[in-house]
Motif scaffolding. Structure first.
Motif, PDB file in Angstrom:
ATOM      1  N   GLU A 469       0.829  -1.196   0.000  1.00  0.00           N
ATOM      2  CA  GLU A 469       0.000   0.000   0.000  1.00  0.00           C
ATOM      3  C   GLU A 469       0.870   1.255   0.000  1.00  0.00           C
ATOM      4  O   GLU A 469       0.465   2.293  -0.550  1.00  0.00           O
ATOM      5  CB  GLU A 469      -0.893   0.024   1.240  1.00  0.00           C
ATOM      6  N   TYR A 470       2.053   1.174   0.584  1.00  0.00           N
ATOM      7  CA  TYR A 470       2.972   2.321   0.567  1.00  0.00           C
ATOM      8  C   TYR A 470       4.378   1.808   0.816  1.00  0.00           C
ATOM      9  O   TYR A 470       4.595   0.729   1.364  1.00  0.00           O
ATOM     10  CB  TYR A 470       2.596   3.360   1.623  1.00  0.00           C
ATOM     11  N   SER A 472       7.894   3.726   2.326  1.00  0.00           N
ATOM     12  CA  SER A 472       8.489   4.957   2.854  1.00  0.00           C
ATOM     13  C   SER A 472       9.875   4.630   3.390  1.00  0.00           C
ATOM     14  O   SER A 472      10.178   3.485   3.771  1.00  0.00           O
ATOM     15  CB  SER A 472       7.637   5.545   3.970  1.00  0.00           C
TER      16      SER A 472
END
Length: 534
Positions: A469-470, A472
């Protein structure tokens, strides 16, 4: 030379004396003549040739002249009389009391040793001791047990209290003598007198034991025989000891108490064993703080007494208590705890992984071992996880002064050192509540996934795209729930605090300004407590 009607002869042994030592008679002739009236001794001086005659006669006219008394004769005679009187007094008062003497309040002036002995011996004439209680009904007379005082020893002690050599001075004074008199008796005869009552009590106890059963009496706090049945027997040694104490004091009566009774032979050991477990009730502790002392009632519920009076432990009952009641009292992991933050704010927090979680099964084993030792001890409760202190000892806060406090309501984080001083703080952004990414509340610890450098964060895999989903990247990663929830830097944010988390919050982590994250990483270490609360 010769004289008429005389003859020179040697003096007879009866009258002759050696006069060679007399002055003027270094060499003498002695003549003896007999005139019929007595014997004359004529001493002829060799110097003058004259005669000196000494008449010894029973009835002659010439008597010897009397000599005068010497000047020291009278004082010597007086001293001799005084010495005789003094010596006589010493002799008398060596075996007799001096005048004005009282012994234990009795006038004993001039009493002889024999009289003193008779006086003390008469004090036990007609003495009796009536003994009752504990099934005993006994009367002892002085003659039954050869009771009496040692008169000779008493007389010796009285006479030795004063010196006969000082009688002239002591006779003018009064003296009061107090003695520690000890009566004598035959202790074996006392025991023999008690023995029949001991045997009688044993017979009565055996009869009662036929229907007896050992039970726990909460009111008495110990094991006894059911329904008040008493199988206690008279302890002969204890009874005899109390009787002897009464005899020593010449008491007229004695009532024996319960301390002269003991449990009957068949039940005494079982009751003693059961009660020894109660007396060994251990104290349970966590981190040096007392949790509780196991009550006699509880221990009694764990004991089983068989028909043959054997005693065993109900291990299942002990374990069940440790895993339920004791765990509820000790376990703090995930529980609601209330504490006061150093700035004065009262905080209530629930959840988390930090705190006490005791090992009930191992605790049960240690409790049983402590009871079986028969000694009162302290048992440190084994646990799967520990806290710095016992929660109940400090109002629910079972971690130390050093910890990180994350206040979700204030959107602010603080760190306190071991003294409770504030050493770091910053505004934060927590999980986005609008999307269900709430930051979990509770008490945690910073774990071993802690890292710095280029740390890549990946979200859950999207089933439609099969991609995270992400993704980082952060420089300072300080996780407190697995490797999923952490305090970390968020350099993509320009602002922190306020209500940013409502709609633009994190996926559950606590976002920090980059410089503040660097500072915190330098201050923290694995094991530091992290408290997250509303």
């Amino acid at each position: 030379m010769s004289l008429d009607n005389t003859s020179k002869s040697t003096p007879s042994p009866k009258h002759a004396r050696d006069l060679s030592g007399l002055a003027g008679f270094d060499d003498v002739d002695v003549k003896k003549s007999n005139t019929g009236a007595g014997d004359d001794l004529t001493l002829i001086s060799p110097v003058t040739g004259s005669e000196a005659t000494s008449r010894q006669s029973t009835g002659g006219q010439n008597e010897p002249r009397k000599r005068g008394l010497k000047p020291w004769a009278v004082p010597v005679a007086i001293l001799a009389v005084l010495a005789s009187v003094y010596g006589g007094g010493v002799y008398v008062f060596s075996s007799r009391c001096l005048p004005n003497t009282t012994v234990d309040g009795v006038d004993c002036s001039l009493k002889s040793a024999t009289e003193l002995a008779a006086l003390i011996e008469s004090q036990t004439d007609g003495y009796t001791l009536a003994v009752s209680g504990d099934g005993v009904d006994l009367t002892l007379t002085a003659s039954d047990i050869d009771l009496g005082y040692d008169g000779d020893a008493y007389a010796d002690e009285v006479l030795s209290a004063s010196s006969p050599w000082a009688w002239p001075l002591e006779a003018t004074r009064s003296r009061s003598i107090s003695l520690n008199k000890k009566v004598g008796y035959d202790a074996e005869k006392v025991a023999e007198a008690v023995a029949p009552f001991v045997e009688q009590s044993k017979q009565e106890a055996r009869a009662a034991e036929q229907e007896a059963r050992i039970v726990y009496d909460a009111a008495q706090g110990g094991f006894v025989l059911e329904n008040g049945v008493s199988t206690r027997v008279l302890n002969g040694d204890s009874a005899a000891a109390q009787i002897c104490a009464a005899l020593d004091a010449l008491k007229p009566t004695l009532e024996l108490g319960d301390d002269c009774l003991e449990s009957g032979d068949d039940f005494s050991q079982a009751i003693a064993n059961a009660n020894s477990y109660l007396a060994a009730a251990p104290t349970l502790a966590l981190a040096g703080s007392t949790v509780c002392e196991i009550s006699p009632d509880l221990i009694a519920s764990w004991l089983k007494i068989d028909d043959d009076l054997g005693i065993s432990f109900d291990d299942n009952a002990i374990t069940k208590w440790c895993q339920t009641d004791l765990s509820k009292q000790c376990d703090t992991v995930g529980t609601t705890r209330t504490y006061t933050r150093p700035d004065g704010k009262t905080v209530q927090v629930s959840g988390g992984s930090y705190g006490w979680n005791i090992n009930g099964a191992e605790t049960a084993t240690k409790i049983r071992e402590a009871l079986q030792s028969g000694k009162k001890t302290t048992v440190d409760i084994p646990s799967y996880s520990q806290a710095a202190s016992y929660a109940q000892a400090n109002g629910g806060k079972d971690w130390g002064n050093r910890y990180i406090d994350v206040d979700l309501t204030e959107q602010h984080a603080r760190m306190y050192d071991a003294s409770g001083a504030l050493i770091w703080e910053t505004d934060v952004v927590s999980g986005d509540t609008s999307k269900g990414h709430n930051t979990p509340c509770g008490v945690y610890v910073m774990n071993s996934y802690r890292a710095q450098g280029d740390v890549e964060l990946r979200g859950k895999i999207d089933p439609e795209t099969n991609e995270p989903e992400y993704i980082s990247h952060v420089d300072y990663w300080m996780p407190f729930i697995g490797n999923s929830y952490a305090l970390h830097d968020a350099n993509w944010r320009a602002k922190f605090g306020g209500t940013i988390y409502e709609g633009n919050g994190s996926h559950g982590c606590v976002n920090l300004p980059a410089e503040k994250a660097k500072e915190l990483y330098g201050l923290t270490q694995i094991g530091d407590v992290v408290v997250v609360h509303q």
